[in-house]
Write a protein that holds these residues in place. Sequence first.
Motif, PDB file in Angstrom:
ATOM      1  N   ARG A 145       0.818  -1.213   0.000  1.00  0.00           N
ATOM      2  CA  ARG A 145       0.000   0.000   0.000  1.00  0.00           C
ATOM      3  C   ARG A 145       0.859   1.273   0.000  1.00  0.00           C
ATOM      4  N   LYS A 197      -0.334   4.403  -1.689  1.00  0.00           N
ATOM      5  CA  LYS A 197      -1.666   4.860  -1.308  1.00  0.00           C
ATOM      6  C   LYS A 197      -1.556   5.723  -0.052  1.00  0.00           C
ATOM      7  N   GLU A 209      -7.985   2.322   0.517  1.00  0.00           N
ATOM      8  CA  GLU A 209      -6.945   1.598  -0.213  1.00  0.00           C
ATOM      9  C   GLU A 209      -5.558   1.808   0.382  1.00  0.00           C
TER      10      GLU A 209
END
Length: 522
Positions: A248, A251, A294
């Motif tokens: 991630r 993000k 996300e």
Amino acid sequence: MPSKDKFYIEAIQRFCSSLDITIALRRLFDYLADIIPLRLITIGVLDIEMKYFRQMAETTAEYSVSENVHRPLREKTIEFAKSWSMKEPTLINNIVLTNQNKPNLEGLASSVPDLFGENGISSLNLRLLIDGEWIGILSMFAAGIDQYFQNHADLLEPLQEPFAMVMSNCLQYQEIMRLQEILAEDNRNLRLELQESSNEVIGRDYGLKDVMEIVAQTAPRENPVLLLGETGTGKEVIANAIHYSSPRRNKPLVKVNCGAIPESLIDSELFGHEKGAFTGATGRKRGRFERANEGTIFLDEIGELSLKAQVRLLRVIQNKEIERVGGTQTLPVDIRVIAATHRDLSSMVEKNEFREDLYYRLNVLPIMIPPLRQRKIDIPELAHYFIAKKAKELKLKQIPKLAPGTLDPLIHYRWPGNIRELENVVERALIRYQSGLLSLDDFLSPRDHTKHDNGQRSSDVLPFDQMAKKHIILALKHTNGRISGNNGAASLLEMHPNTLRTKMKKLGIPFKKNRLHAGAPH
């Protein structure tokens, strides 16, 4: 007076010439002022349901002003607005300013009292509608009474719908600009986080080696992480390391200080709200969970949340969906949760101060961050790092060099405020720094400053691992080999039992009774 067709074409072209409502209103004023009496023209959103008027812009011959101010409406003004015809322009030809009606006029046009004083005023108001929905109002003001006639209203009535469409486009343009600013701010924060995270974690090969091994193992996973440790130990740095080592990493990483949000605002801050959800909610707002979709959300000081807020947080973590305050739509969120606290959550659970179900939901992988007094081997590197960082922030011409012997007091100091205290000590010293070599020990707190022997010989100094091994064995002898519990070696050494066991294994300290003279650690 131009022909109606020419007037409509020219007026619409002027008002449609820019998505900036102030520029568009300026060009419309310049055209209308030659045709009808006009001293001031304003445009704004009249929200009867929310009982406020949001003035967007106003123009006179002398100036144009862009505004975005919400002014509350009085009940009399709302009742009068509701009585207006759906389509026909409204003529008010006998306005005389008094102390009684001045507040109402200020609500719809802030400049009226200043422009007209105590003289009579005439106004012509166009209600701007799209598909029967009232989205705004365009008001024209002239000095004196009886300045507007029915032929003026008839001339302007066909413009209400195209003007409403122009205003709607301008509102959408403003919203796009607002969202772009939010996106730009998020991008700036992301770049800042990336820049900060690009720095190597100080002590990853020494005092934080065990912690970073766990970070490397858990970063690719999706499980919640609970960071434990005293205030100022660098829990946020470890949260950064987990996020930016995970899939991630590109993000958002949204950080929330749970202890800094008032109870009345916690739902709005975490989950967002809809327009009209409560007093002052004049528009939709995205919450922290929605912004972190996300990505990762870092809930710092989670032990400070009230029990009611814990219930709502548990539901979000379990169901992976949120609902804005005042909304009816459920929004799915894909988020990894990293929580942190300096408090003893297990003890809080026993006292019914923290929900047991939320505790076990978060406590999937607890990571104990050691205090600075247990990782003194990292102090020299941390001190040099903060000197370079703070010297740059304070715009010093060069990075000062430490005076000989300066590190000794730092290593022997207990650091009750941990890394944050070390950073503050460095910053205080640099603020007072003038020239020459930099000394830090004068800025340590005297109540926790442990004196040491400056005459100690270098030959008496043992390698770090050897010194640590002797110290742990000494603690085990004092506790008859017990590791955990109130009378265990971990408590004596102010360490987590699992951390102590890991260090014992690494240093080759045996666990069995026949290998230790003072009993088996357990």
